[in-house]
Design a protein around this motif. Structure first.
Motif, short mmCIF file in Angstrom:
data_model
loop_
_atom_site.label_atom_id
_atom_site.label_comp_id
_atom_site.label_asym_id
_atom_site.label_seq_id
_atom_site.Cartn_x
_atom_site.Cartn_y
_atom_site.Cartn_z
N MET A 59 -56.32 -35.55 60.39
CA MET A 59 -57.28 -34.39 60.43
C MET A 59 -57.74 -33.90 59.65
SD MET A 59 -56.47 -33.18 64.45
CE MET A 59 -58.14 -32.09 65.01
N ALA A 60 -59.41 -33.61 59.71
CA ALA A 60 -59.50 -32.27 58.82
C ALA A 60 -59.70 -30.67 59.83
CB ALA A 60 -61.37 -32.49 58.61
N ASN A 61 -59.92 -30.32 58.86
CA ASN A 61 -59.14 -29.03 59.61
C ASN A 61 -60.91 -28.57 59.78
OD1 ASN A 61 -56.57 -27.72 59.20
ND2 ASN A 61 -56.69 -28.98 56.41
N ASP A 62 -60.78 -27.85 60.47
CA ASP A 62 -62.07 -26.71 61.70
C ASP A 62 -62.36 -25.72 60.33
OD1 ASP A 62 -62.56 -28.03 64.04
OD2 ASP A 62 -60.46 -27.08 64.48
N PHE A 63 -61.23 -25.20 59.24
CA PHE A 63 -61.26 -24.03 58.49
C PHE A 63 -60.09 -24.24 57.12
CE2 PHE A 63 -60.53 -21.32 61.32
CZ PHE A 63 -59.83 -20.10 60.64
N ILE A 64 -61.09 -24.14 56.63
CA ILE A 64 -59.98 -23.72 55.00
C ILE A 64 -60.24 -22.25 54.86
CG2 ILE A 64 -58.84 -25.32 54.25
CD1 ILE A 64 -61.10 -25.59 52.10
N THR A 65 -59.24 -21.64 54.68
CA THR A 65 -59.56 -19.89 53.63
C THR A 65 -59.60 -19.93 52.57
OG1 THR A 65 -59.33 -19.07 55.90
CG2 THR A 65 -59.12 -17.37 54.06
N SER A 66 -60.14 -19.72 51.29
CA SER A 66 -59.97 -19.96 49.58
C SER A 66 -59.94 -18.57 49.17
CB SER A 66 -61.24 -20.43 49.70
OG SER A 66 -61.06 -20.78 47.65
N PHE A 67 -58.42 -17.89 48.68
CA PHE A 67 -58.32 -17.04 48.40
C PHE A 67 -57.37 -17.19 47.32
CE2 PHE A 67 -54.74 -17.89 50.25
CZ PHE A 67 -53.69 -17.05 49.75
N ALA A 68 -57.83 -15.80 46.23
CA ALA A 68 -57.70 -15.70 44.44
C ALA A 68 -56.23 -15.57 44.46
CB ALA A 68 -58.13 -14.48 43.89
N ALA A 69 -55.30 -16.32 43.44
CA ALA A 69 -54.04 -16.51 43.08
C ALA A 69 -53.35 -14.94 43.48
CB ALA A 69 -53.36 -17.12 42.04
N GLU A 70 -54.27 -14.18 42.26
CA GLU A 70 -53.72 -12.43 42.21
C GLU A 70 -54.14 -11.56 43.35
OE1 GLU A 70 -55.52 -10.76 38.70
OE2 GLU A 70 -54.70 -12.29 37.48
N ASP A 71 -54.85 -12.21 44.51
CA ASP A 71 -55.20 -11.27 45.77
C ASP A 71 -53.61 -10.89 46.04
OD1 ASP A 71 -57.20 -10.31 46.81
OD2 ASP A 71 -58.27 -12.01 46.99
N HIS A 72 -53.90 -10.33 46.99
CA HIS A 72 -52.50 -10.13 48.08
C HIS A 72 -52.32 -10.79 49.21
CE1 HIS A 72 -50.29 -5.78 46.29
NE2 HIS A 72 -52.06 -5.72 46.74
N GLY A 73 -51.21 -11.66 49.47
CA GLY A 73 -51.58 -13.18 49.79
C GLY A 73 -50.98 -12.75 51.59
N THR A 74 -50.21 -11.89 51.81
CA THR A 74 -50.05 -10.49 53.27
C THR A 74 -51.57 -10.57 53.71
OG1 THR A 74 -48.34 -9.54 51.94
CG2 THR A 74 -48.90 -8.97 54.35
N TYR A 75 -52.20 -10.00 52.83
CA TYR A 75 -53.65 -8.95 53.94
C TYR A 75 -54.34 -10.59 54.40
CZ TYR A 75 -52.78 -4.03 53.30
OH TYR A 75 -53.19 -2.94 53.63
N ALA A 76 -55.01 -11.67 52.77
CA ALA A 76 -54.98 -12.90 53.28
C ALA A 76 -54.94 -13.40 54.60
CB ALA A 76 -54.96 -13.42 52.04
N GLU A 77 -52.90 -13.12 54.39
CA GLU A 77 -52.90 -14.24 55.09
C GLU A 77 -52.79 -13.90 56.93
OE1 GLU A 77 -48.64 -14.27 56.19
OE2 GLU A 77 -47.96 -16.11 56.69
N ARG A 78 -53.02 -12.48 56.59
CA ARG A 78 -53.66 -11.88 58.31
C ARG A 78 -55.17 -11.72 58.73
NH1 ARG A 78 -51.64 -8.08 61.71
NH2 ARG A 78 -53.19 -8.28 63.99
N PHE A 79 -55.41 -11.82 57.76
CA PHE A 79 -56.63 -12.28 57.45
C PHE A 79 -56.33 -13.46 58.02
CE2 PHE A 79 -60.83 -13.72 56.20
CZ PHE A 79 -61.77 -13.38 57.15
#
Length: 360
Positions: free
Chosen positions: A1-21
């Protein structure tokens, strides 16, 4: 089943903030759609893991920043979705495809041929345009500007789902040209990256999970109308949202009368980490330079910290220092000087990641 959306972010970004967003965006889209939403995170460089997700997601959400444009894995994910967009006949293909939602994560100039993340409308325009989501969180915390931006982006995701490009099979994808990083060249093809990438931070644990890391916050009640006290309480709540168990006197007050010396000693000893929030009053009381009978709680906690500092060689891995921007290094007690000072909210991702990594 296809996702409604995916969030693409950089490997060097702070994963904690990206996860929260990402989590907050799911909740905002869910409210707008009135149904359960399926979504996934795509960290740059995950190659084989990302490609199937990008190949059938309805909407591609990109957290645009300098490190995003320098991440070959993000360029590869972008190329897969761009390929899908070009499967739409030219006469029906908008110049600014709604299914690709570009988020101003940090201020950055995109590479040639890559569109700029748009500004948002309304009162948050200036803040969002200049700081981006990451900048808003670092400087303002989860402010109204943050929630307004999340809601606007959720609206864009919902609109994008109505214009989703055709899905593709991963096995049928051709070799695709990377749109970035800069200097990648027209001949570089989109291939899965074999290199090991940093892991996405561990998901939050439920409140009743005994394995959650425990933090005791030691701080002073400043004479500022409870401004500092309120900011510490907000920080405690932010840590709890990330799956960290926090002991704070204001929480204990709500449970009724306490024997405070016993309460402080118990929670200090049981904590995995002690977070010292430095401030003018904290320094005075920790160094026993306060007026007699005032701030005895901080003095008691400081004595516990000093005893540990003298007895434990790597004490600074448990005793952590934090500061709000208006205070800083000048208010670190002399016996804690010389170790890392986390300025909040700028360094909050580093603090959270350290606490989680040491408690895993």
């Amino acid at each position: 089943m296809a996702n409604d959306f995916i969030t693409s972010f950089a490997a060097e970004d702070h994963g904690t903030y990206a996860e929260r967003f990402h989590r907050d965006l799911i909740e905002a889209v869910t409210r707008r759609k009135g149904r359960t939403v399926s979504a996934a995170m795509c960290r740059g460089g995950q190659g084989d893991t990302n490609r199937p997700l990008v190949a059938d997601a309805k909407v591609f959400v990109a957290l645009c920043s300098q490190v995003y444009y320098d991440d070959q894995g993000c360029g590869a994910d972008w190329a897969v979705f761009e390929h899908r967009l070009h499967l739409v006949p030219p006469q029906f293909r908008p110049s600014d495809p709604p299914a690709r939602v570009l988020v101003r994560w940090q201020s950055a100039k995109p590479p040639s041929g890559v569109p700029l993340a748009p500004v948002l409308s309304g009162e948050i325009t200036d803040s969002y345009a200049s700081k981006g989501i990451y900048g808003i969180i670092c400087q303002e915390g989860l402010s109204q500007a943050y929630w307004d931006a999340v809601d606007e982006i959720a609206a864009a995701v919902c609109a994008g789902q109505e214009c989703s490009p055709p899905e593709v099979s991963v096995g049928e994808l051709p070799a695709l040209t990377l749109p970035f990083p800069r200097g990648a060249g027209d001949a570089r093809a989109c291939r899965p990256s074999p290199a090991a990438q940093p892991a996405v931070p561990r998901p939050r644990k439920p409140a009743d999970d005994a394995e959650r890391p425990r933090v005791f916050i030691s701080y002073a009640h400043e004479e500022d109308g409870d401004v500092h006290k309120g900011k510490v309480a907000a920080l405690a709540e932010r840590l709890r949202e990330e799956g960290i168990d926090v002991s704070l006197d204001t929480s204990a007050h709500r449970k009724g009368p306490q024997h405070w010396a016993r309460w402080m000693h118990k929670h200090y000893k049981e904590a995995d980490f002690v977070l010292v929030m430095v401030s003018p009053a904290y320094k005075r009381r920790a160094e026993h330079e306060e007026k007699p009978g005032k701030g005895d709680g901080v003095a008691y906690e400081a004595d516990l910290i000093l005893s540990e500092r003298m007895a434990v060689r790597r004490w600074y891995e448990r005793i952590l220092l934090g500061s709000f921007p208006e205070h800083g290094k000048a208010y670190v007690p002399f016996f804690l000087d010389g170790v890392t000072l986390y300025t909040l909210y700028r360094d909050l991702p580093d603090l959270i990641d350290f606490i989680k990594s040491k408690s895993s």
